[in-house]
Write a protein that holds these residues in place. Structure first.
Motif, PDB file in Angstrom:
ATOM      1  N   GLN A  63      44.063  37.015  45.450  1.00  0.00           N
ATOM      2  CA  GLN A  63      44.298  38.111  44.847  1.00  0.00           C
ATOM      3  C   GLN A  63      43.174  39.110  44.269  1.00  0.00           C
ATOM      4  OE1 GLN A  63      45.411  35.202  43.900  1.00  0.00           O
ATOM      5  NE2 GLN A  63      47.567  35.229  43.413  1.00  0.00           N
ATOM      6  N   LEU A  64      42.080  38.833  44.219  1.00  0.00           N
ATOM      7  CA  LEU A  64      40.883  39.510  44.004  1.00  0.00           C
ATOM      8  C   LEU A  64      40.595  40.481  45.351  1.00  0.00           C
ATOM      9  CD1 LEU A  64      38.030  36.841  42.706  1.00  0.00           C
ATOM     10  CD2 LEU A  64      39.604  38.819  41.513  1.00  0.00           C
ATOM     11  N   ALA A  65      40.917  40.015  46.553  1.00  0.00           N
ATOM     12  CA  ALA A  65      40.722  40.735  47.672  1.00  0.00           C
ATOM     13  C   ALA A  65      41.670  41.941  47.674  1.00  0.00           C
ATOM     14  CB  ALA A  65      40.640  39.967  49.131  1.00  0.00           C
ATOM     15  N   ILE A  66      42.985  41.569  47.372  1.00  0.00           N
ATOM     16  CA  ILE A  66      43.977  42.509  47.466  1.00  0.00           C
ATOM     17  C   ILE A  66      43.552  43.680  46.353  1.00  0.00           C
ATOM     18  CG2 ILE A  66      46.391  42.754  46.759  1.00  0.00           C
ATOM     19  CD1 ILE A  66      46.876  39.987  47.722  1.00  0.00           C
ATOM     20  N   LEU A  67      43.249  43.302  45.251  1.00  0.00           N
ATOM     21  CA  LEU A  67      42.782  44.543  44.056  1.00  0.00           C
ATOM     22  C   LEU A  67      41.612  44.943  44.261  1.00  0.00           C
ATOM     23  CD1 LEU A  67      44.500  42.576  40.999  1.00  0.00           C
ATOM     24  CD2 LEU A  67      45.351  44.268  42.352  1.00  0.00           C
ATOM     25  N   MET A  68      40.591  44.604  44.750  1.00  0.00           N
ATOM     26  CA  MET A  68      39.252  45.007  44.977  1.00  0.00           C
ATOM     27  C   MET A  68      39.211  46.694  45.519  1.00  0.00           C
ATOM     28  SD  MET A  68      36.336  42.646  46.302  1.00  0.00           S
ATOM     29  CE  MET A  68      37.146  42.337  48.043  1.00  0.00           C
ATOM     30  N   PRO A  69      40.071  47.025  46.518  1.00  0.00           N
ATOM     31  CA  PRO A  69      40.056  48.536  46.992  1.00  0.00           C
ATOM     32  C   PRO A  69      40.441  49.539  45.765  1.00  0.00           C
ATOM     33  CG  PRO A  69      40.914  46.926  48.595  1.00  0.00           C
ATOM     34  CD  PRO A  69      40.709  46.208  47.433  1.00  0.00           C
ATOM     35  N   VAL A  70      41.452  48.907  44.920  1.00  0.00           N
ATOM     36  CA  VAL A  70      42.083  49.787  44.048  1.00  0.00           C
ATOM     37  C   VAL A  70      40.937  50.124  42.962  1.00  0.00           C
ATOM     38  CG1 VAL A  70      43.649  49.851  42.159  1.00  0.00           C
ATOM     39  CG2 VAL A  70      44.271  48.649  44.259  1.00  0.00           C
ATOM     40  N   VAL A  71      40.298  49.375  42.404  1.00  0.00           N
ATOM     41  CA  VAL A  71      39.023  49.519  41.516  1.00  0.00           C
ATOM     42  C   VAL A  71      38.128  50.560  42.232  1.00  0.00           C
ATOM     43  CG1 VAL A  71      37.279  48.516  40.194  1.00  0.00           C
ATOM     44  CG2 VAL A  71      39.314  47.129  40.585  1.00  0.00           C
ATOM     45  N   ALA A  72      37.679  50.326  43.644  1.00  0.00           N
ATOM     46  CA  ALA A  72      36.673  51.381  43.930  1.00  0.00           C
ATOM     47  C   ALA A  72      37.420  52.764  44.428  1.00  0.00           C
ATOM     48  CB  ALA A  72      36.212  50.925  45.453  1.00  0.00           C
TER      49      ALA A  72
ATOM     50  N   GLY B  29      49.386  46.397  33.670  1.00  0.00           N
ATOM     51  CA  GLY B  29      50.822  46.206  33.679  1.00  0.00           C
ATOM     52  C   GLY B  29      51.177  45.689  35.287  1.00  0.00           C
ATOM     53  N   VAL B  30      50.772  46.577  36.211  1.00  0.00           N
ATOM     54  CA  VAL B  30      51.462  46.620  37.551  1.00  0.00           C
ATOM     55  C   VAL B  30      50.619  45.393  37.895  1.00  0.00           C
ATOM     56  CG1 VAL B  30      51.037  47.293  39.933  1.00  0.00           C
ATOM     57  CG2 VAL B  30      51.442  49.001  37.932  1.00  0.00           C
ATOM     58  N   SER B  31      49.724  44.985  37.845  1.00  0.00           N
ATOM     59  CA  SER B  31      48.944  43.573  38.228  1.00  0.00           C
ATOM     60  C   SER B  31      49.865  42.294  37.595  1.00  0.00           C
ATOM     61  CB  SER B  31      47.513  43.498  37.679  1.00  0.00           C
ATOM     62  OG  SER B  31      46.974  42.342  38.363  1.00  0.00           O
ATOM     63  N   PHE B  32      50.054  42.646  36.631  1.00  0.00           N
ATOM     64  CA  PHE B  32      50.909  41.351  35.760  1.00  0.00           C
ATOM     65  C   PHE B  32      52.302  41.323  36.591  1.00  0.00           C
ATOM     66  CE2 PHE B  32      53.755  39.554  32.689  1.00  0.00           C
ATOM     67  CZ  PHE B  32      53.177  38.459  32.284  1.00  0.00           C
ATOM     68  N   LEU B  33      53.029  42.451  36.881  1.00  0.00           N
ATOM     69  CA  LEU B  33      54.247  42.267  37.227  1.00  0.00           C
ATOM     70  C   LEU B  33      54.109  41.600  38.674  1.00  0.00           C
ATOM     71  CD1 LEU B  33      55.980  45.701  36.119  1.00  0.00           C
ATOM     72  CD2 LEU B  33      56.355  43.419  35.314  1.00  0.00           C
TER      73      LEU B  33
ATOM     74  N   PRO C 155      48.053  36.840  33.611  1.00  0.00           N
ATOM     75  CA  PRO C 155      47.633  37.766  32.441  1.00  0.00           C
ATOM     76  C   PRO C 155      46.077  37.950  32.374  1.00  0.00           C
ATOM     77  CG  PRO C 155      49.124  36.004  31.693  1.00  0.00           C
ATOM     78  CD  PRO C 155      48.787  35.600  33.125  1.00  0.00           C
ATOM     79  N   LEU C 156      45.263  36.842  32.738  1.00  0.00           N
ATOM     80  CA  LEU C 156      43.832  37.101  32.974  1.00  0.00           C
ATOM     81  C   LEU C 156      43.418  37.906  34.068  1.00  0.00           C
ATOM     82  CD1 LEU C 156      42.418  33.418  31.958  1.00  0.00           C
ATOM     83  CD2 LEU C 156      42.688  35.441  30.557  1.00  0.00           C
ATOM     84  N   LEU C 157      44.018  37.967  35.017  1.00  0.00           N
ATOM     85  CA  LEU C 157      43.648  38.757  36.356  1.00  0.00           C
ATOM     86  C   LEU C 157      43.911  40.444  35.639  1.00  0.00           C
ATOM     87  CD1 LEU C 157      43.006  39.234  39.026  1.00  0.00           C
ATOM     88  CD2 LEU C 157      45.165  38.923  39.609  1.00  0.00           C
ATOM     89  N   SER C 158      45.100  40.613  35.101  1.00  0.00           N
ATOM     90  CA  SER C 158      45.542  41.666  34.577  1.00  0.00           C
ATOM     91  C   SER C 158      44.214  42.278  33.560  1.00  0.00           C
ATOM     92  CB  SER C 158      46.796  41.999  33.561  1.00  0.00           C
ATOM     93  OG  SER C 158      47.843  41.575  34.683  1.00  0.00           O
ATOM     94  N   LEU C 159      43.764  41.540  32.708  1.00  0.00           N
ATOM     95  CA  LEU C 159      42.562  41.830  31.828  1.00  0.00           C
ATOM     96  C   LEU C 159      41.429  42.126  32.511  1.00  0.00           C
ATOM     97  CD1 LEU C 159      41.585  41.946  28.928  1.00  0.00           C
ATOM     98  CD2 LEU C 159      40.918  39.425  29.149  1.00  0.00           C
ATOM     99  N   THR C 160      41.237  41.338  33.554  1.00  0.00           N
ATOM    100  CA  THR C 160      39.967  41.466  34.477  1.00  0.00           C
ATOM    101  C   THR C 160      39.970  42.958  35.195  1.00  0.00           C
ATOM    102  OG1 THR C 160      39.829  38.973  34.735  1.00  0.00           O
ATOM    103  CG2 THR C 160      38.679  40.528  36.399  1.00  0.00           C
ATOM    104  N   ILE C 161      41.073  43.394  35.815  1.00  0.00           N
ATOM    105  CA  ILE C 161      41.138  44.579  36.422  1.00  0.00           C
ATOM    106  C   ILE C 161      41.143  45.674  35.492  1.00  0.00           C
ATOM    107  CG2 ILE C 161      43.567  44.421  36.947  1.00  0.00           C
ATOM    108  CD1 ILE C 161      42.846  45.412  39.777  1.00  0.00           C
ATOM    109  N   GLY C 162      41.765  45.563  34.329  1.00  0.00           N
ATOM    110  CA  GLY C 162      41.575  46.529  33.418  1.00  0.00           C
ATOM    111  C   GLY C 162      40.497  46.901  32.937  1.00  0.00           C
ATOM    112  N   LEU C 163      39.767  45.716  32.650  1.00  0.00           N
ATOM    113  CA  LEU C 163      38.090  45.993  32.075  1.00  0.00           C
ATOM    114  C   LEU C 163      37.326  46.590  33.445  1.00  0.00           C
ATOM    115  CD1 LEU C 163      37.750  42.679  30.143  1.00  0.00           C
ATOM    116  CD2 LEU C 163      38.083  44.961  29.010  1.00  0.00           C
TER     117      LEU C 163
END
Length: 467
Positions: free
Chosen positions: A333-342, A394-398, A403-411
């Motif tokens: 899931q980290l690979a999926i969300l990385m582009p969003v953060v950048a 919230g989107v990540s959790f859905l 939950p911890l992944l949602s916290l990580t990407i939020g921070l």
């Protein structure tokens, strides 16, 4: 400047409209010009173009191929050719000038003010310039050569030498009689009479409207207002700033001894402001000023250097990802969300960068208020980061129910948006302090910072929180 004035209604030439309601040349009109050029019908071309404003003729040249431009320019009357040349994009003008005979060009340049004539002559090849200047009257030739003696993009190059001046002891009546006696020798456009002392130094100015309202017996010394002469070696961007700040319509230009040598009028400043804004916009994208007449290889040369720099910064950001391969393999899931953060960090950085570069260009941002602006941007990044962090978490959790992944990407998003706000403000400030153009280099470095911080914060937090 053109003696022709734009009408409020679209120009109608023969049986068709040349301009639409938005003052843009119609496709049907351009096609008729192309057809006439293909047929070599010079009389038809002259009929089509003679009622157009020079700015519209210049616009038309941008829609034509080089071959068609070469035919059209041969059939432009000298007065229309003269008024069109200063309106052309630089690349197109250089191409057009190659098609005009030196004698014809010399005749056309005599119709222009010295500043516009100098701008055209500047684009000529050396041998063609010599022929054109040799064909001109000595007075006109001297005025152009004098203008070209000033550095490019300075007030001396921008000014027109035609100026109305009057001695300090004259009255309103003396001045009006003198102006009327000049006839065709008057500057084509002027707004002020400059009052000069015996050494030809401007000591005051009188708007034409003020001169006409006053009684003939009033002395100019009683009517004039203070003026500040602009040094001939002043950069044109500085001149534009002075006009904008003090709401000037015209201003005298003085040499190193303070003597009056010309004037700059607001129509020239409008062009400068538009030119500087266009350059800033293009430089933010890492490209140079590319007109419609630019060639493929010229465009490639202007764009590829910053693409190479961007490649280097992208590889650096990728190396950050490479340092966290174990974390990515453990949690796909980290690979999926990385582009969003950048991506979000990059957009936030671009917003802050655009505001900072524009504020620097307009001199609304300097060392006096840098900390206040920086603090504001950091707070904006903090609030925006919090809002986006909550939404993305919230989107990540859905999506993943972790939950911890949602916290990580939020921070990570919160950290990156604050970093983006800092970078978008500090990078252009630093480059400006180093006397480098912040519009050119800032985008690459801001993107590098937001990508690196985004990947590092997201993957680094993931290693601590998730694994």
């Amino acid at each position: 400047m053109s003696e022709r004035t734009a009408t409020l209604d679209p120009v109608v030439t023969e049986d068709h409209e040349a301009l639409d309601e938005d003052y843009v040349l119609t496709a049907s009109f351009v096609e008729k010009v192309v057809d006439a050029a293909d047929d070599g019908d010079g009389l038809r071309l002259r009929s089509l173009l003679e009622d157009l404003h020079p700015a519209d003729v210049a616009d038309l040249m941008g829609f034509l191929t080089a071959e068609h431009r070469g035919v059209v320019v041969l059939w432009l009357p000298p007065d229309l050719l003269a008024e069109t040349l200063p309106e052309l994009d630089d690349g197109i003008r250089e191409e057009v000038l190659e098609r005009v005979a030196p004698g014809t060009l010399a005749e056309a340049l005599q119709e222009l003010d010295s500043d516009d004539a100098a701008a055209v002559v500047e684009d000529l090849e050396d041998d063609q310039r010599e022929k054109v200047l040799a064909a001109m009257p000595a007075t006109d030739r001297a005025a152009i050569e004098n203008s070209l003696g000033y550095a490019e993009d300075t007030a001396g190059r921008l000014m027109q030498r035609e100026v109305m001046a009057a001695p300090l002891f004259w009255s309103v009546g003396d001045t009006i009689d003198h102006v009327r006696a000049q006839g065709e020798d008057l500057p084509e456009l002027f707004f002020d009479i400059y009052v000069v002392d015996p050494h030809n130094k401007p000591v005051g100015g009188i708007p034409i409207s003020g001169l006409l309202r006053a009684a003939r017996t009033v002395k100019l010394s009683d009517l004039m207002e203070p003026v500040n002469g602009i040094a001939a070696d002043t950069d044109q961007e500085e001149v534009a700033y002075i006009f904008e700040k003090y709401h000037l319509i015209s201003a005298p230009v003085v040499d190193s001894a303070g003597r009056l040598v010309g004037q700059i009028t607001v129509d020239d400043i409008v062009n400068i402001i538009q030119e500087e804004n266009r350059e800033d916009i293009l430089r933010l994208a890492g490209v140079s000023d590319e007109s419609r007449g630019a060639g493929v290889f010229g465009v490639v040369r202007s764009r590829i250097p910053w693409l190479v720099v961007n490649l280097g910064t992208a590889l650096f950001a990728s190396s950050v990802i490479g340092a966290f391969t174990k974390e990515i393999q453990a949690l796909v899931q980290l690979a999926i969300l990385m582009p969003v953060v950048a991506s979000i960090g990059g957009n936030s950085g671009t917003q802050a960068l655009t505001v900072a570069v524009r504020a620097l260009a307009s001199r609304e941002l300097n060392s006096a208020n840098a900390m206040r602006i920086l603090s504001r941007e950091v707070l904006v990044g903090l609030f925006n980061g919090t809002a986006i962090a909550i939404l993305l978490g919230g989107v990540s959790f859905l999506w993943f129910h972790l939950p911890l992944l949602s916290l990580t990407i939020g921070l990570a998003v919160l950290i990156n948006l604050v970093a983006a706000s800092l970078a978008g403000t500090l990078v252009p400030l630093a480059l400006d302090r180093l006397d480098r153009d912040p519009a050119v280099a800032s985008p690459v470095f801001v993107t590098w910072i937001t990508d690196t911080v985004g990947f590092l914060s997201f993957l680094g937090l993931a290693g601590v929180i998730l694994l």
